[in-house]
Design an enzyme around this catalytic site. Structure first.
Site, mmCIF file in Angstrom:
data_model
loop_
_atom_site.group_PDB
_atom_site.id
_atom_site.type_symbol
_atom_site.label_atom_id
_atom_site.label_comp_id
_atom_site.label_asym_id
_atom_site.label_seq_id
_atom_site.Cartn_x
_atom_site.Cartn_y
_atom_site.Cartn_z
ATOM 1 N N LYS A 118 -0.566 8.067 -1.916
ATOM 2 C CA LYS A 118 -1.154 7.575 -0.672
ATOM 3 C C LYS A 118 -2.478 6.925 -1.017
ATOM 4 C CE LYS A 118 -1.551 7.092 3.840
ATOM 5 N NZ LYS A 118 -0.602 6.338 4.665
ATOM 6 N N ALA A 125 -1.662 2.071 4.322
ATOM 7 C CA ALA A 125 -2.192 2.575 5.588
ATOM 8 C C ALA A 125 -2.049 1.468 6.611
ATOM 9 C CB ALA A 125 -3.647 2.987 5.433
#
Length: 243
Positions: free
Chosen positions: A37, A111
């Site tokens: 991430k 994101a």
């Protein structure tokens, strides 16, 4: 394909659950998987982030998070407001490359959308994908409005000479309306890339063992699954004369 970058056409399109499904299908195929991430926003200390959610659903993956910011904002905005260091595309690329040396597949989850800014210089997930020379999987919504955002994302990838592997619908409704059913044919056309899967709405709420068993049926063979776009389209397409 040692590294696959996964982006959405926007927020709340099912990107994290799709990442988990890709990871689960790869694990079922016998591959070792890491999930990176790039920038986690809107999550406080001790709370489960997207990488950890992927691990919960998919199973034995290496979950890594480069940075975490408490407010649910674009990464650069969230970093600036929190007084924390931003994430730069080269850092994402370096971390992914290190994970790729130890795993068969690394999934890099962005994101929000492709061009959400990571730093003051305007660095984005697209920049990280270009540094990695990695293909990008786009997660799109099913219904009205998805054609515009998907085509814009695909055009940007082509402009940057980044491979668009395909499109996955992140949440397919149990009762699809006319727009969603027509989009099955239109999404590959506007993207210039194949439709590689469709996850049922609510997939992320399944118990992890059920999620892992079902995940390959939601994804095409290109993503280590068994989903077939032609038969899905035939089943879901609107009647003739209503397209």
């Amino acid at each position: 394909m040692p590294v696959l970058v996964i982006t959405g056409t926007g927020t709340e399109v099912g990107k994290t659950v799709t990442t988990a499904a890709v990871a689960a299908a790869a694990l079922a195929a016998g591959r070792s998987v890491a999930v990176l991430k790039a920038a986690q926003t809107g999550v406080g200390p001790g709370e489960r982030g997207d990488a950890e959610e992927v691990a919960r659903l998919a199973g034995a993956v290496t979950a890594t998070e480069l940075a975490r910011y408490p407010e649910p904002l674009a990464p650069w905005t969230a970093a600036r407001r929190a007084g924390l260091a931003p994430v730069h595309p080269y850092e994402v690329a370096e971390a992914a490359a290190k994970l790729a040396a130890e795993h068969d597949l690394v999934l890099v989850e962005g994101a929000g959308g492709l061009l959400v800014r990571f730093d003051a210089a305007g660095g984005t997930l697209a920049d990280a994908a270009r540094l990695l020379e990695a293909p990008v999987l786009v997660v799109a919504s099913a219904g009205l409005g998805t054609l515009n955002t998907t085509e814009l994302t695909a055009r940007e990838l082509r402009f940057r000479a980044i491979e668009l592997l395909g499109v996955v619908i992140g949440s397919w409704p149990g009762s699809a309306d006319l727009a969603a059913r027509c989009n099955l044919a239109d999404l590959p056309e506007v993207a210039g890339a194949p439709l590689l899967g469709a996850l049922p709405a609510g997939a992320g709420a399944l118990p992890p063992p059920d999620f892992r068993r079902a995940a390959p049926t939601w994804l095409s063979p290109r993503l280590a699954g068994s989903w077939d776009a032609a038969s899905f389209h035939t089943h879901e397409a609107p009647p003739a004369g209503h397209a």
